[in-house]
Enzyme design. Structure first.
Site, PDB file in Angstrom:
ATOM      1  CB  CYS A 179      -2.003 -11.546 -21.932  1.00 51.49           C
ATOM      2  SG  CYS A 179      -0.877 -10.281 -21.417  1.00 51.49           S
ATOM      3  CD  GLU A 180       3.688 -14.866 -18.142  1.00 54.70           C
ATOM      4  OE1 GLU A 180       3.286 -16.005 -17.847  1.00 54.70           O
ATOM      5  OE2 GLU A 180       4.884 -14.582 -18.267  1.00 54.70           O
ATOM      6  CG  HIS A 181       3.191  -9.413 -19.853  1.00 53.77           C
ATOM      7  ND1 HIS A 181       3.599  -9.553 -21.159  1.00 53.77           N
ATOM      8  CD2 HIS A 181       4.134 -10.009 -19.097  1.00 53.77           C
ATOM      9  CE1 HIS A 181       4.753 -10.205 -21.191  1.00 53.77           C
ATOM     10  NE2 HIS A 181       5.092 -10.490 -19.958  1.00 53.77           N
ATOM     11  CB  CYS A 188      -2.817  -7.003 -23.435  1.00 50.33           C
ATOM     12  SG  CYS A 188      -1.556  -7.891 -24.347  1.00 50.33           S
ATOM     13  CG  HIS A 246      -1.518 -11.226 -27.652  1.00 52.05           C
ATOM     14  ND1 HIS A 246      -0.812 -11.691 -26.577  1.00 52.05           N
ATOM     15  CD2 HIS A 246      -1.259 -12.076 -28.670  1.00 52.05           C
ATOM     16  CE1 HIS A 246      -0.138 -12.775 -26.923  1.00 52.05           C
ATOM     17  NE2 HIS A 246      -0.389 -13.028 -28.193  1.00 52.05           N
TER      18      HIS A 246
HETATM   19  N1  LIG Z   1       6.464 -11.520 -26.359  1.00 54.32           N
HETATM   20  C1  LIG Z   1       5.226 -11.386 -25.867  1.00 54.32           C
HETATM   21  N2  LIG Z   1       4.825 -10.211 -25.372  1.00 54.32           N
HETATM   22  C2  LIG Z   1       3.571 -10.106 -24.910  1.00 54.32           C
HETATM   23  C3  LIG Z   1       2.672 -11.172 -24.924  1.00 54.32           C
HETATM   24  N3  LIG Z   1       1.498 -10.753 -24.410  1.00 54.32           N
HETATM   25  C4  LIG Z   1       1.674  -9.451 -24.109  1.00 54.32           C
HETATM   26  N4  LIG Z   1       2.931  -9.063 -24.406  1.00 54.32           N
HETATM   27  C5  LIG Z   1       3.594  -7.759 -24.266  1.00 54.32           C
HETATM   28  O1  LIG Z   1       4.101  -7.565 -22.989  1.00 54.32           O
HETATM   29  C6  LIG Z   1       4.547  -6.218 -22.949  1.00 54.32           C
HETATM   30  C7  LIG Z   1       4.463  -5.644 -21.548  1.00 54.32           C
HETATM   31  O2  LIG Z   1       5.028  -4.378 -21.659  1.00 54.32           O
HETATM   32  P1  LIG Z   1       5.009  -3.269 -20.507  1.00 54.32           P
HETATM   33  O3  LIG Z   1       5.655  -2.036 -21.050  1.00 54.32           O
HETATM   34  O4  LIG Z   1       5.597  -3.831 -19.259  1.00 54.32           O
HETATM   35  O5  LIG Z   1       3.456  -3.088 -20.243  1.00 54.32           O
HETATM   36  P2  LIG Z   1       2.491  -1.908 -20.713  1.00 54.32           P
HETATM   37  O6  LIG Z   1       2.961  -0.609 -20.158  1.00 54.32           O
HETATM   38  O7  LIG Z   1       1.099  -2.300 -20.375  1.00 54.32           O
HETATM   39  O8  LIG Z   1       2.745  -1.902 -22.292  1.00 54.32           O
HETATM   40  P3  LIG Z   1       1.754  -1.536 -23.503  1.00 54.32           P
HETATM   41  O9  LIG Z   1       0.992  -2.786 -23.821  1.00 54.32           O
HETATM   42  O10 LIG Z   1       2.707  -1.169 -24.609  1.00 54.32           O
HETATM   43  O11 LIG Z   1       0.877  -0.424 -23.056  1.00 54.32           O
HETATM   44  C8  LIG Z   1       3.698  -5.492 -23.968  1.00 54.32           C
HETATM   45  O12 LIG Z   1       4.532  -5.083 -25.017  1.00 54.32           O
HETATM   46  C9  LIG Z   1       2.723  -6.563 -24.453  1.00 54.32           C
HETATM   47  O13 LIG Z   1       2.313  -6.377 -25.796  1.00 54.32           O
HETATM   48  C10 LIG Z   1       3.126 -12.420 -25.444  1.00 54.32           C
HETATM   49  O14 LIG Z   1       2.428 -13.436 -25.475  1.00 54.32           O
HETATM   50  N5  LIG Z   1       4.404 -12.479 -25.900  1.00 54.32           N
HETATM   51 ZN   LIG Z   2      -0.992  -8.550 -22.261  1.00 53.08          ZN
END
Ligand SMILES: Nc1nc2c(ncn2[C@@H]2O[C@H](COP(=O)(O)OP(=O)(O)OP(=O)(O)O)[C@@H](O)[C@H]2O)c(=O)[nH]1
Ligand SMILES: [Zn+2]
Length: 220
Positions: free
Chosen positions: A115-117, A186, A184
């Protein structure tokens, strides 16, 4: 971005696929970098040394000492190796002399991506189908293309579309379909900590999009 020296080393297939992704606005956002793989490894190793010691871990411990090296090697050579088109798989195709005109479908292709996030694992299975036109692709090459794009920081939606466009480009037909179902980490191991949900994404081209029966056969 790919500089001129690297471009010369890339296969014709890699260049075609890269161009198609750029044209479709589906390329992974890449910033130009003059660094070689070796230079990236050295820099990441240094930066990970900072991360690990900032966390308060003792890098003189024999179990941790090599961790910055392991992470740098893993990023550059393994889980993010798909950022470098020099690693695009060799593609073998044969002429469709036998006139195959029915769907070829491959199920349960392993998809392990990142996951890139959050830089945490995405773990799932892909289903890929196409209806041959002039060419038939070696079966393992479909798995290899899935793996190439999985070995990048990804969002699942883009991963699904990149595989679709790569196959459409190589097979010279729009009649391709890709579906991925993945967990995922994450979502599972942190944040919302949902241990049961999974995410399904689908990208359909040509008759898979236009023909409800073909779509239903693929999705079944
Ligand atoms: N559409 C999509 N979203 C993703 C993917 N992988 C991770 N995410 C989402 O990317 C989002 C990043 O949200 P942020 O609010 O910036 O990050 P965060 O504070 O870590 O969010 P939480 O995961 O809700 O704790 C999250 O809702 C993740 O679930 C993916 O492959 N596709
Ligand atoms: Zn993620």
């Amino acid at each position: 971005m790919i500089n001129d020296i690297t471009r010369a080393e890339l296969s014709a297939e890699a260049l075609k696929v890269q161009q198609a992704l750029v044209t479709h606005g589906l390329e992974t956002p890449l910033a130009p970098s003059p660094m070689t793989s070796e230079q990236k490894y050295e820099r990441i190793k240094g930066l990970m040394t900072e991360v690990v010691s900032t966390l308060g871990l003792d890098l003189s411990d024999d179990s941790l000492a090599e961790t910055p090296h392991r992470i740098a090697k893993m990023y550059v050579n393994e889980i993010f190796s798909g950022l470098d088109y020099a690693n695009f798989p060799k593609i073998t195709q044969i002429k469709n002399k036998m006139g195959v005109e029915e769907m070829v479908k491959i199920r349960d292709i392993s998809v392990v991506s990142t996951c890139e996030h959050h830089f945490i694992t995405i773990d799932g299975l892909a289903k890929v189908a196409y209806i041959p036109k002039d060419n038939i692709i070696g079966l393992s090459k479909i798995n290899r293309i899935v793996r190439f794009f999985a070995q990048r920081p990804q969002v699942q939606e883009r991963l699904t579309q990149q595989i679709l466009v790569a196959l459409q480009t190589l097979l010279e037909t729009d009649d391709v379909a890709v579906s991925i179902n993945a967990t995922h980490y994450c979502v599972k191991s942190r944040g919302i900590m949902d241990t049961s949900s999974s995410t399904q994404t689908t990208a359909l081209g040509g008759c898979f999009k236009a023909n409800p029966a073909t779509r239903a056969e693929f999705l079944a």
